[in-house]
Design a protein around this motif. Sequence first.
Motif, PDB file in Angstrom:
ATOM      1  N   VAL A  40       1.298  -1.084  -0.071  1.00  0.00           N
ATOM      2  CA  VAL A  40       0.099   0.027   0.101  1.00  0.00           C
ATOM      3  C   VAL A  40       0.734   0.982  -0.457  1.00  0.00           C
ATOM      4  CG1 VAL A  40      -1.835   1.315   1.267  1.00  0.00           C
ATOM      5  CG2 VAL A  40      -1.298  -0.919   1.632  1.00  0.00           C
ATOM      6  N   LYS A  41       2.078   1.084   0.947  1.00  0.00           N
ATOM      7  CA  LYS A  41       2.959   2.122   0.917  1.00  0.00           C
ATOM      8  C   LYS A  41       4.169   2.059   0.651  1.00  0.00           C
ATOM      9  CE  LYS A  41       0.727   4.952   4.492  1.00  0.00           C
ATOM     10  NZ  LYS A  41       0.998   5.609   5.964  1.00  0.00           N
ATOM     11  N   GLU A  42       4.901   2.930  -0.314  1.00  0.00           N
ATOM     12  CA  GLU A  42       6.085   2.302  -0.849  1.00  0.00           C
ATOM     13  C   GLU A  42       7.206   2.561   0.580  1.00  0.00           C
ATOM     14  OE1 GLU A  42       5.843   1.621  -5.151  1.00  0.00           O
ATOM     15  OE2 GLU A  42       5.586   3.593  -4.726  1.00  0.00           O
ATOM     16  N   TRP A  43       7.006   3.961   0.871  1.00  0.00           N
ATOM     17  CA  TRP A  43       7.831   4.577   2.542  1.00  0.00           C
ATOM     18  C   TRP A  43       6.608   5.606   3.206  1.00  0.00           C
ATOM     19  CZ3 TRP A  43       7.677  10.392   1.928  1.00  0.00           C
ATOM     20  CH2 TRP A  43       6.845  10.290   1.285  1.00  0.00           C
ATOM     21  N   THR A  44       7.219   5.472   3.832  1.00  0.00           N
ATOM     22  CA  THR A  44       7.087   6.874   4.821  1.00  0.00           C
ATOM     23  C   THR A  44       7.789   7.812   5.429  1.00  0.00           C
ATOM     24  OG1 THR A  44       6.606   5.578   7.041  1.00  0.00           O
ATOM     25  CG2 THR A  44       4.653   5.554   5.823  1.00  0.00           C
ATOM     26  N   LEU A  45       6.994   8.888   5.601  1.00  0.00           N
ATOM     27  CA  LEU A  45       8.102  10.210   6.701  1.00  0.00           C
ATOM     28  C   LEU A  45       8.549   9.494   7.555  1.00  0.00           C
ATOM     29  CD1 LEU A  45      10.054  12.096   6.021  1.00  0.00           C
ATOM     30  CD2 LEU A  45       8.183  13.085   6.402  1.00  0.00           C
ATOM     31  N   GLU A  46       9.328   9.078   8.760  1.00  0.00           N
ATOM     32  CA  GLU A  46       9.635   8.999   9.945  1.00  0.00           C
ATOM     33  C   GLU A  46       9.394   9.935  11.187  1.00  0.00           C
ATOM     34  OE1 GLU A  46      10.092   4.999  11.527  1.00  0.00           O
ATOM     35  OE2 GLU A  46       8.108   4.818  10.357  1.00  0.00           O
ATOM     36  N   ASP A  47      10.626  10.566  10.706  1.00  0.00           N
ATOM     37  CA  ASP A  47      10.344  11.987  11.568  1.00  0.00           C
ATOM     38  C   ASP A  47      11.459  12.696  10.581  1.00  0.00           C
ATOM     39  OD1 ASP A  47      11.126  13.471  13.755  1.00  0.00           O
ATOM     40  OD2 ASP A  47      12.791  12.228  14.789  1.00  0.00           O
ATOM     41  N   LEU A  59      13.514   8.159   6.501  1.00  0.00           N
ATOM     42  CA  LEU A  59      11.786   7.526   5.931  1.00  0.00           C
ATOM     43  C   LEU A  59      12.320   6.121   6.221  1.00  0.00           C
ATOM     44  CD1 LEU A  59      12.486   9.309   1.813  1.00  0.00           C
ATOM     45  CD2 LEU A  59      11.293   9.540   3.726  1.00  0.00           C
ATOM     46  N   ARG A  60      11.211   5.146   6.102  1.00  0.00           N
ATOM     47  CA  ARG A  60      11.334   4.024   6.058  1.00  0.00           C
ATOM     48  C   ARG A  60      11.091   3.840   5.245  1.00  0.00           C
ATOM     49  NH1 ARG A  60      10.945   0.160   9.961  1.00  0.00           N
ATOM     50  NH2 ARG A  60      10.915   2.410  11.751  1.00  0.00           N
ATOM     51  N   VAL A  61      11.768   2.955   4.147  1.00  0.00           N
ATOM     52  CA  VAL A  61      11.431   2.231   3.000  1.00  0.00           C
ATOM     53  C   VAL A  61      10.683   0.433   3.286  1.00  0.00           C
ATOM     54  CG1 VAL A  61      12.549   0.923   1.197  1.00  0.00           C
ATOM     55  CG2 VAL A  61      12.971   3.312   2.413  1.00  0.00           C
ATOM     56  N   TYR A  62       9.772   0.369   2.735  1.00  0.00           N
ATOM     57  CA  TYR A  62       9.377  -1.157   2.667  1.00  0.00           C
ATOM     58  C   TYR A  62       8.948  -1.866   1.567  1.00  0.00           C
ATOM     59  CZ  TYR A  62       6.361   1.354   5.775  1.00  0.00           C
ATOM     60  OH  TYR A  62       5.820   1.799   7.041  1.00  0.00           O
ATOM     61  N   VAL A  63       9.608  -1.242   0.419  1.00  0.00           N
ATOM     62  CA  VAL A  63       9.793  -2.056  -0.877  1.00  0.00           C
ATOM     63  C   VAL A  63      11.312  -1.601  -1.408  1.00  0.00           C
ATOM     64  CG1 VAL A  63       7.442  -2.610  -1.735  1.00  0.00           C
ATOM     65  CG2 VAL A  63       8.523  -0.691  -2.773  1.00  0.00           C
ATOM     66  N   GLY A  64      11.949  -2.384  -2.313  1.00  0.00           N
ATOM     67  CA  GLY A  64      12.821  -1.891  -3.041  1.00  0.00           C
ATOM     68  C   GLY A  64      12.598  -0.428  -4.179  1.00  0.00           C
ATOM     69  N   ILE A  65      13.358   0.882  -3.637  1.00  0.00           N
ATOM     70  CA  ILE A  65      13.112   1.657  -4.586  1.00  0.00           C
ATOM     71  C   ILE A  65      14.428   2.309  -4.686  1.00  0.00           C
ATOM     72  CG2 ILE A  65      10.542   1.663  -4.674  1.00  0.00           C
ATOM     73  CD1 ILE A  65      11.178   4.092  -2.094  1.00  0.00           C
ATOM     74  N   ASP A  72      14.860  21.713  -0.235  1.00  0.00           N
ATOM     75  CA  ASP A  72      15.171  23.039  -0.769  1.00  0.00           C
ATOM     76  C   ASP A  72      15.941  22.608  -1.788  1.00  0.00           C
ATOM     77  OD1 ASP A  72      13.582  24.214   1.555  1.00  0.00           O
ATOM     78  OD2 ASP A  72      15.487  24.785   2.806  1.00  0.00           O
ATOM     79  N   GLY A  73      15.712  21.531  -2.550  1.00  0.00           N
ATOM     80  CA  GLY A  73      15.931  21.311  -3.576  1.00  0.00           C
ATOM     81  C   GLY A  73      17.474  20.924  -3.170  1.00  0.00           C
ATOM     82  N   LYS A  74      18.717  21.025  -2.119  1.00  0.00           N
ATOM     83  CA  LYS A  74      19.860  20.625  -2.032  1.00  0.00           C
ATOM     84  C   LYS A  74      19.713  19.055  -1.960  1.00  0.00           C
ATOM     85  CE  LYS A  74      21.059  25.292  -1.049  1.00  0.00           C
ATOM     86  NZ  LYS A  74      20.632  26.192  -0.258  1.00  0.00           N
ATOM     87  N   PRO A  75      20.689  18.244  -2.025  1.00  0.00           N
ATOM     88  CA  PRO A  75      20.916  16.804  -1.707  1.00  0.00           C
ATOM     89  C   PRO A  75      21.354  16.910  -0.242  1.00  0.00           C
ATOM     90  CG  PRO A  75      22.301  17.497  -3.321  1.00  0.00           C
ATOM     91  CD  PRO A  75      21.387  18.372  -3.251  1.00  0.00           C
ATOM     92  N   ALA A  76      20.839  16.045   0.648  1.00  0.00           N
ATOM     93  CA  ALA A  76      21.871  15.452   1.764  1.00  0.00           C
ATOM     94  C   ALA A  76      23.510  15.740   1.911  1.00  0.00           C
ATOM     95  CB  ALA A  76      20.977  14.334   2.385  1.00  0.00           C
ATOM     96  N   ASP A  77      23.866  15.848   2.719  1.00  0.00           N
ATOM     97  CA  ASP A  77      25.404  15.684   2.757  1.00  0.00           C
ATOM     98  C   ASP A  77      26.081  14.424   3.240  1.00  0.00           C
ATOM     99  OD1 ASP A  77      25.687  18.794   2.451  1.00  0.00           O
ATOM    100  OD2 ASP A  77      24.581  18.985   4.180  1.00  0.00           O
ATOM    101  N   GLU A  78      24.784  13.561   4.131  1.00  0.00           N
ATOM    102  CA  GLU A  78      24.759  12.448   4.399  1.00  0.00           C
ATOM    103  C   GLU A  78      23.744  11.565   4.636  1.00  0.00           C
ATOM    104  OE1 GLU A  78      26.747  10.263   7.978  1.00  0.00           O
ATOM    105  OE2 GLU A  78      26.571  11.965   8.332  1.00  0.00           O
ATOM    106  N   THR A  82      20.353   2.519   7.950  1.00  0.00           N
ATOM    107  CA  THR A  82      19.893   1.563   8.730  1.00  0.00           C
ATOM    108  C   THR A  82      18.476   0.601   8.248  1.00  0.00           C
ATOM    109  OG1 THR A  82      19.008   2.805  10.125  1.00  0.00           O
ATOM    110  CG2 THR A  82      21.460   2.518  10.114  1.00  0.00           C
ATOM    111  N   LEU A  83      18.506  -0.113   6.800  1.00  0.00           N
ATOM    112  CA  LEU A  83      17.253  -0.375   6.849  1.00  0.00           C
ATOM    113  C   LEU A  83      16.666  -1.112   7.613  1.00  0.00           C
ATOM    114  CD1 LEU A  83      18.514  -1.473   2.876  1.00  0.00           C
ATOM    115  CD2 LEU A  83      17.300   0.277   3.951  1.00  0.00           C
ATOM    116  N   PRO A  84      15.378  -1.349   7.167  1.00  0.00           N
ATOM    117  CA  PRO A  84      14.374  -0.028   6.663  1.00  0.00           C
ATOM    118  C   PRO A  84      14.356   1.048   6.225  1.00  0.00           C
ATOM    119  CG  PRO A  84      13.128  -1.435   8.446  1.00  0.00           C
ATOM    120  CD  PRO A  84      14.882  -1.424   8.771  1.00  0.00           C
ATOM    121  N   THR A  85      15.005   1.693   7.530  1.00  0.00           N
ATOM    122  CA  THR A  85      15.620   3.360   8.042  1.00  0.00           C
ATOM    123  C   THR A  85      16.437   4.220   7.259  1.00  0.00           C
ATOM    124  OG1 THR A  85      14.651   3.105  10.229  1.00  0.00           O
ATOM    125  CG2 THR A  85      15.405   5.252   9.325  1.00  0.00           C
ATOM    126  N   LEU A  86      15.791   4.816   5.990  1.00  0.00           N
ATOM    127  CA  LEU A  86      17.060   5.940   6.164  1.00  0.00           C
ATOM    128  C   LEU A  86      17.220   7.214   5.853  1.00  0.00           C
ATOM    129  CD1 LEU A  86      16.432   5.118   1.729  1.00  0.00           C
ATOM    130  CD2 LEU A  86      18.221   3.658   3.261  1.00  0.00           C
TER     131      LEU A  86
END
Length: 126
Positions: A40-47, A59-65, A72-78, A82-86
Amino acid sequence: MTVLSLALMMASACTSAAATPTVTIAPTATESPTSTPLPVKEWTLEDVRVDGSTVTVSLRVYVGIDVQVTLDGKPADEVVNTLPTLDYVFLNVAPGQHTVEVRWTPSLGQKRDFVKIVPCCSHGVQ
């Protein structure tokens, strides 16, 4: 020799031959093939955590995506995996209102990206 007697001789020879043993496998009930249901969901915003000028989006990821998160349009620095959490960690974030964008492509061969924009955190100078 008539055709009738020849037929009787052949029938007699076939029935007197040694029977070949056969293995009979009992039929078993099997489910009809069905496609694997999609989650039903591929991911959820955990926190979303703010610690000074550091913002961490979890993010909690439920399937391989293939998933990417920007602030603000900028990628993460890191990215801490720690699957299933990114955890997407953004450093030196200026005070103010920010927007998290989650972009993902399902692994099921779909060719398009999906985007979800989440108004996120606001923080001031501490």
